[in-house]
Design a protein around this motif. Sequence first.
Motif, PDB file in Angstrom:
ATOM      1  N   LYS A  51       1.063  -1.494   0.146  1.00 39.83           N
ATOM      2  CA  LYS A  51      -0.335   0.073   0.407  1.00 39.83           C
ATOM      3  C   LYS A  51       1.020   1.580  -0.365  1.00 39.83           C
ATOM      4  O   LYS A  51       0.310   2.656  -0.371  1.00 39.83           O
ATOM      5  CB  LYS A  51      -1.415  -0.039   1.282  1.00 39.83           C
ATOM      6  N   ALA A  52       1.699   1.074   0.804  1.00 41.47           N
ATOM      7  CA  ALA A  52       2.726   2.184   0.546  1.00 41.47           C
ATOM      8  C   ALA A  52       4.368   1.906   0.826  1.00 41.47           C
ATOM      9  O   ALA A  52       4.393   0.723   1.224  1.00 41.47           O
ATOM     10  CB  ALA A  52       2.263   3.728   1.821  1.00 41.47           C
ATOM     11  N   PRO A  53       4.847   2.674   0.768  1.00 43.60           N
ATOM     12  CA  PRO A  53       6.492   2.448   0.725  1.00 43.60           C
ATOM     13  C   PRO A  53       7.182   2.162   2.145  1.00 43.60           C
ATOM     14  O   PRO A  53       6.693   2.887   2.758  1.00 43.60           O
ATOM     15  CB  PRO A  53       7.334   3.542   0.349  1.00 43.60           C
ATOM     16  N   VAL A  54       8.301   1.443   2.653  1.00 42.59           N
ATOM     17  CA  VAL A  54       9.059   1.204   4.050  1.00 42.59           C
ATOM     18  C   VAL A  54      10.164   2.421   3.261  1.00 42.59           C
ATOM     19  O   VAL A  54      10.973   1.881   2.609  1.00 42.59           O
ATOM     20  CB  VAL A  54       8.753   0.170   4.227  1.00 42.59           C
ATOM     21  N   PHE A  55      10.584   3.037   4.014  1.00 44.11           N
ATOM     22  CA  PHE A  55      11.507   4.052   4.104  1.00 44.11           C
ATOM     23  C   PHE A  55      12.435   3.748   5.040  1.00 44.11           C
ATOM     24  O   PHE A  55      12.205   2.403   5.981  1.00 44.11           O
ATOM     25  CB  PHE A  55      11.345   5.894   4.182  1.00 44.11           C
ATOM     26  N   ALA A  56      13.653   3.425   5.026  1.00 44.87           N
ATOM     27  CA  ALA A  56      15.067   3.634   6.326  1.00 44.87           C
ATOM     28  C   ALA A  56      14.520   3.484   7.453  1.00 44.87           C
ATOM     29  O   ALA A  56      14.166   5.693   7.093  1.00 44.87           O
ATOM     30  CB  ALA A  56      16.143   3.589   4.787  1.00 44.87           C
ATOM     31  N   GLU A  57      15.440   3.914   8.230  1.00 46.51           N
ATOM     32  CA  GLU A  57      15.372   4.589   9.244  1.00 46.51           C
ATOM     33  C   GLU A  57      13.944   4.127   9.722  1.00 46.51           C
ATOM     34  O   GLU A  57      12.885   5.598  10.460  1.00 46.51           O
ATOM     35  CB  GLU A  57      15.655   5.811   9.330  1.00 46.51           C
ATOM     36  N   GLN A  58      12.726   4.063   9.750  1.00 48.18           N
ATOM     37  CA  GLN A  58      11.765   4.062   9.346  1.00 48.18           C
ATOM     38  C   GLN A  58      11.028   3.318  10.867  1.00 48.18           C
ATOM     39  O   GLN A  58      11.597   1.784  10.815  1.00 48.18           O
ATOM     40  CB  GLN A  58      10.315   3.881   8.577  1.00 48.18           C
ATOM     41  N   GLU A  59      10.337   3.931  11.724  1.00 45.49           N
ATOM     42  CA  GLU A  59       9.724   2.526  12.997  1.00 45.49           C
ATOM     43  C   GLU A  59       9.001   1.786  12.139  1.00 45.49           C
ATOM     44  O   GLU A  59       7.844   2.201  11.339  1.00 45.49           O
ATOM     45  CB  GLU A  59       9.312   3.115  14.276  1.00 45.49           C
ATOM     46  N   LEU A  60       8.994   0.846  11.987  1.00 45.94           N
ATOM     47  CA  LEU A  60       7.098   0.030  11.784  1.00 45.94           C
ATOM     48  C   LEU A  60       7.302  -0.817  12.316  1.00 45.94           C
ATOM     49  O   LEU A  60       7.452  -2.077  13.179  1.00 45.94           O
ATOM     50  CB  LEU A  60       8.466  -1.169  10.476  1.00 45.94           C
ATOM     51  N   VAL A  61       5.780  -0.915  13.113  1.00 45.00           N
ATOM     52  CA  VAL A  61       5.456  -2.343  13.643  1.00 45.00           C
ATOM     53  C   VAL A  61       4.465  -3.338  12.717  1.00 45.00           C
ATOM     54  O   VAL A  61       3.611  -2.893  11.679  1.00 45.00           O
ATOM     55  CB  VAL A  61       3.908  -1.381  14.210  1.00 45.00           C
ATOM     56  N   LEU A  62       5.460  -4.087  13.343  1.00 44.79           N
ATOM     57  CA  LEU A  62       4.308  -5.394  12.048  1.00 44.79           C
ATOM     58  C   LEU A  62       3.115  -6.218  13.488  1.00 44.79           C
ATOM     59  O   LEU A  62       3.815  -6.555  14.519  1.00 44.79           O
ATOM     60  CB  LEU A  62       5.755  -6.349  12.359  1.00 44.79           C
ATOM     61  N   HIS A  63       1.892  -6.327  12.878  1.00 37.53           N
ATOM     62  CA  HIS A  63       0.903  -6.560  14.013  1.00 37.53           C
ATOM     63  C   HIS A  63      -0.573  -7.926  13.290  1.00 37.53           C
ATOM     64  O   HIS A  63       0.041  -8.034  12.313  1.00 37.53           O
ATOM     65  CB  HIS A  63      -0.425  -5.617  13.976  1.00 37.53           C
ATOM     66  N   TRP A  64      -0.566  -9.218  13.867  1.00 38.49           N
ATOM     67  CA  TRP A  64      -1.056  -9.997  13.366  1.00 38.49           C
ATOM     68  C   TRP A  64      -2.093 -10.207  14.607  1.00 38.49           C
ATOM     69  O   TRP A  64      -2.095 -10.625  15.439  1.00 38.49           O
ATOM     70  CB  TRP A  64      -0.066 -11.789  13.501  1.00 38.49           C
ATOM     71  N   ARG A  65      -3.627 -10.834  13.372  1.00 37.35           N
ATOM     72  CA  ARG A  65      -4.482 -10.841  14.927  1.00 37.35           C
ATOM     73  C   ARG A  65      -5.239 -11.987  14.332  1.00 37.35           C
ATOM     74  O   ARG A  65      -5.417 -12.693  12.713  1.00 37.35           O
ATOM     75  CB  ARG A  65      -5.550  -9.754  13.994  1.00 37.35           C
ATOM     76  N   VAL A  66      -5.775 -12.844  14.509  1.00 36.12           N
ATOM     77  CA  VAL A  66      -6.572 -14.218  14.645  1.00 36.12           C
ATOM     78  C   VAL A  66      -7.571 -13.952  13.938  1.00 36.12           C
ATOM     79  O   VAL A  66      -8.402 -13.257  14.766  1.00 36.12           O
ATOM     80  CB  VAL A  66      -6.346 -15.368  15.522  1.00 36.12           C
ATOM     81  N   ALA A  67      -7.862 -14.133  12.932  1.00 41.28           N
ATOM     82  CA  ALA A  67      -9.623 -14.068  12.633  1.00 41.28           C
ATOM     83  C   ALA A  67     -10.237 -15.944  12.651  1.00 41.28           C
ATOM     84  O   ALA A  67     -11.054 -15.070  12.952  1.00 41.28           O
ATOM     85  CB  ALA A  67      -9.474 -13.487  10.826  1.00 41.28           C
ATOM     86  N   THR A  68      -9.934 -16.362  12.434  1.00 40.02           N
ATOM     87  CA  THR A  68     -10.572 -17.999  12.609  1.00 40.02           C
ATOM     88  C   THR A  68      -9.632 -18.885  13.274  1.00 40.02           C
ATOM     89  O   THR A  68      -8.736 -19.068  12.562  1.00 40.02           O
ATOM     90  CB  THR A  68     -11.190 -17.670  11.300  1.00 40.02           C
ATOM     91  N   VAL A  69     -10.239 -19.758  13.855  1.00 37.50           N
ATOM     92  CA  VAL A  69      -9.328 -21.065  13.479  1.00 37.50           C
ATOM     93  C   VAL A  69     -10.553 -22.283  13.886  1.00 37.50           C
ATOM     94  O   VAL A  69     -11.719 -21.996  14.031  1.00 37.50           O
ATOM     95  CB  VAL A  69      -9.236 -20.761  15.278  1.00 37.50           C
ATOM     96  N   GLU A  70     -10.526 -22.682  13.466  1.00 41.71           N
ATOM     97  CA  GLU A  70     -11.229 -24.687  12.872  1.00 41.71           C
ATOM     98  C   GLU A  70     -10.093 -25.733  13.040  1.00 41.71           C
ATOM     99  O   GLU A  70      -8.673 -25.668  12.714  1.00 41.71           O
ATOM    100  CB  GLU A  70     -11.455 -24.199  11.417  1.00 41.71           C
TER     101      GLU A  70
END
Length: 156
Positions: free
Chosen positions: A99-118
């Motif tokens: 969706k957008a570039p990731v530039f050097a020296e930016q603080e980037l938050v990586l995040h995952w959320r479980v939507a469903t489990v079966e």
Amino acid sequence: MDAPVAESGTSTLVSVGETCERVVRFTREDIATFARLTNDTNPLHFDTQAAQRARHGEIIASGQQTTAMMIGLAASHFSRSDDGNDRELLCLNFNFAFKAPVFAEQELVLHWRVATVEWNATLGGWLAHVDGRATVRHAHPCVIGRGTLLVKGIAG
């Protein structure tokens, strides 16, 4: 092995709503090194002058660098044993959109959320469908992703 739970879609190994997060920052050297190691010869990852002439105006991380960190976060979190449950994990599928570039020296938050489990009897484990994102603090996501993980208990 963690036994299936009828109708609830939950287990002691992985649960709906569970999240994991990590903050990363890529230096210009990190970006150039990753590009070189993966044979990505796009000059936007290592040539400052080429990057300045381009659309974004500065060095950007490759999409595969950000997604590799996201997959690594998911793999580490869902194979952990720090809660007393020994797990085995297979990453079955990931899809990403940039969706957008990731530039050097930016603080980037990586995040995952479980939507469903079966429960999947054929595979003998829990299929966890996860939604993820990599976001520069206080901004829109740079990368969004979806994945399917197979989480199994390790009999011990």
